[in-house]
Scaffold this motif. Structure first.
Motif, short mmCIF file in Angstrom:
data_model
loop_
_atom_site.label_atom_id
_atom_site.label_comp_id
_atom_site.label_asym_id
_atom_site.label_seq_id
_atom_site.Cartn_x
_atom_site.Cartn_y
_atom_site.Cartn_z
N GLY A 210 0.80 -1.22 0.00
CA GLY A 210 0.00 0.00 0.00
C GLY A 210 0.83 1.27 0.00
O GLY A 210 0.29 2.36 -0.07
N GLN B 54 -7.53 -9.02 6.42
CA GLN B 54 -7.11 -7.97 5.51
C GLN B 54 -7.70 -8.21 4.11
O GLN B 54 -8.21 -7.29 3.47
CB GLN B 54 -5.59 -7.91 5.45
N ASN B 55 -7.63 -9.46 3.66
CA ASN B 55 -8.16 -9.77 2.33
C ASN B 55 -9.67 -9.63 2.28
O ASN B 55 -10.24 -9.26 1.25
CB ASN B 55 -7.74 -11.18 1.90
N PHE C 298 -10.14 -6.07 1.73
CA PHE C 298 -9.79 -5.74 0.34
C PHE C 298 -10.95 -6.06 -0.60
O PHE C 298 -11.26 -5.31 -1.52
CB PHE C 298 -8.55 -6.49 -0.10
N ARG C 299 -11.58 -7.22 -0.38
CA ARG C 299 -12.68 -7.64 -1.26
C ARG C 299 -13.87 -6.70 -1.19
O ARG C 299 -14.63 -6.56 -2.14
CB ARG C 299 -13.10 -9.07 -0.91
N MET D 289 -13.61 -3.46 -0.70
CA MET D 289 -13.22 -2.12 -1.16
C MET D 289 -13.39 -2.00 -2.67
O MET D 289 -13.23 -2.98 -3.40
CB MET D 289 -11.76 -1.85 -0.77
N PHE E 100 -7.38 1.04 -5.00
CA PHE E 100 -6.05 0.44 -5.15
C PHE E 100 -5.22 1.14 -6.23
O PHE E 100 -4.10 0.73 -6.50
CB PHE E 100 -6.19 -1.05 -5.48
N THR F 276 -1.57 2.15 -5.45
CA THR F 276 -0.71 1.15 -4.81
C THR F 276 0.23 0.46 -5.79
O THR F 276 1.16 -0.23 -5.38
CB THR F 276 -1.55 0.06 -4.12
N LYS G 246 -6.81 -4.49 -7.53
CA LYS G 246 -7.46 -5.11 -6.38
C LYS G 246 -7.22 -6.62 -6.38
O LYS G 246 -6.86 -7.20 -5.34
CB LYS G 246 -8.97 -4.82 -6.43
N MET H 102 -3.60 -7.38 -5.45
CA MET H 102 -3.35 -7.11 -4.04
C MET H 102 -3.83 -8.29 -3.18
O MET H 102 -3.12 -8.74 -2.27
CB MET H 102 -4.07 -5.83 -3.61
N ILE H 103 -5.00 -8.79 -3.49
CA ILE H 103 -5.54 -9.94 -2.76
C ILE H 103 -4.67 -11.18 -2.99
O ILE H 103 -4.35 -11.92 -2.06
CB ILE H 103 -7.00 -10.21 -3.19
#
Length: 200
Positions: free
Chosen positions: A10, A104-105, A108-109, A111, A116, A119, A123, A126-127
């Motif tokens: 991030g 955290q994941n 992320f899902r 969002m 992202f 970053t 997305k 990132m996952i």
């Protein structure tokens, strides 16, 4: 001596600007971890890219890594002890907490993809990257790290404070630095403190 700076998940390379400016590092290398050439959407791919980047570096160098960058620094040092002269490890877990990664994941899902954009990863990537770190555990290999190390944690970084204290115990040559008033991203909220450690 070269000092390399590896940022956290991030973050971007620019997040080290203040630290580098305030430090006496004459030779600094600060790559965008998620803009390295080729695919780096898993932890192994990212580590491989870093190994390739520094494979021709003749002199041992210092690594300063935050969070993911610190995990990479531990792993890299275990694999290449002859290449690393010292470590500065900020907000680092040497055994990745699976429940924290899964939570955290989950976040992320939930969002939107546009969250992202800054970053360097999509997305989905990132996952994928976070999921690829679930089984990382360097507990048994830490004894292979013999170079000097500074273990750094923000006073308010409650998620990583205990891990920092344990890491200091597992690396007898390490010194622990708790940064007053700082959170997890010490390089952005207290760059002067990180610079002071680098200048020691």
């Amino acid at each position: 001596m070269k000092t390399v700076f590896w940022h956290g998940l991030g973050q971007r390379a620019d997040d080290w600007k203040g630290t580098i400016r305030l430090s006496s590092c004459e030779d600094a290398d600060c790559p965008e971890l998620f803009s390295l050439e080729g695919d780096n959407s898993t932890y192994t791919q990212l580590l491989n890219r870093l190994e390739k980047r520094y494979e021709d570096t003749a002199e041992p160098f210092r690594i300063c890594g935050l969070s993911l960058g610190g995990i990479l620094a531990l792993d890299y040092t275990i694999r290449h002890t002859d290449k690393v002269s010292s470590l500065v490890l900020i907000g680092v877990q040497y055994k990745v907490p699976t429940l924290l990664i899964d939570f955290q994941n989950l976040l992320f899902r939930c969002m939107p993809g546009k969250a992202f954009e800054n970053t360097g990863l999509s997305k989905q990537d990132m996952i994928k990257l976070a999921h690829s770190m679930r089984s990382l555990d360097f507990s048994q290999q830490l004894s292979q790290i013999t170079c000097p190390a500074a273990v750094v944690c923000g006073e308010k970084d409650t998620a990583n404070r205990k891990a920092a204290e344990r890491l200091k115990e597992k690396l007898p040559q390490a010194k622990l630095h708790i940064i007053p008033g700082a959170g997890h991203e010490v390089n952005t909220c207290a760059p002067e403190a990180v610079a002071a450690i680098l200048n020691m």
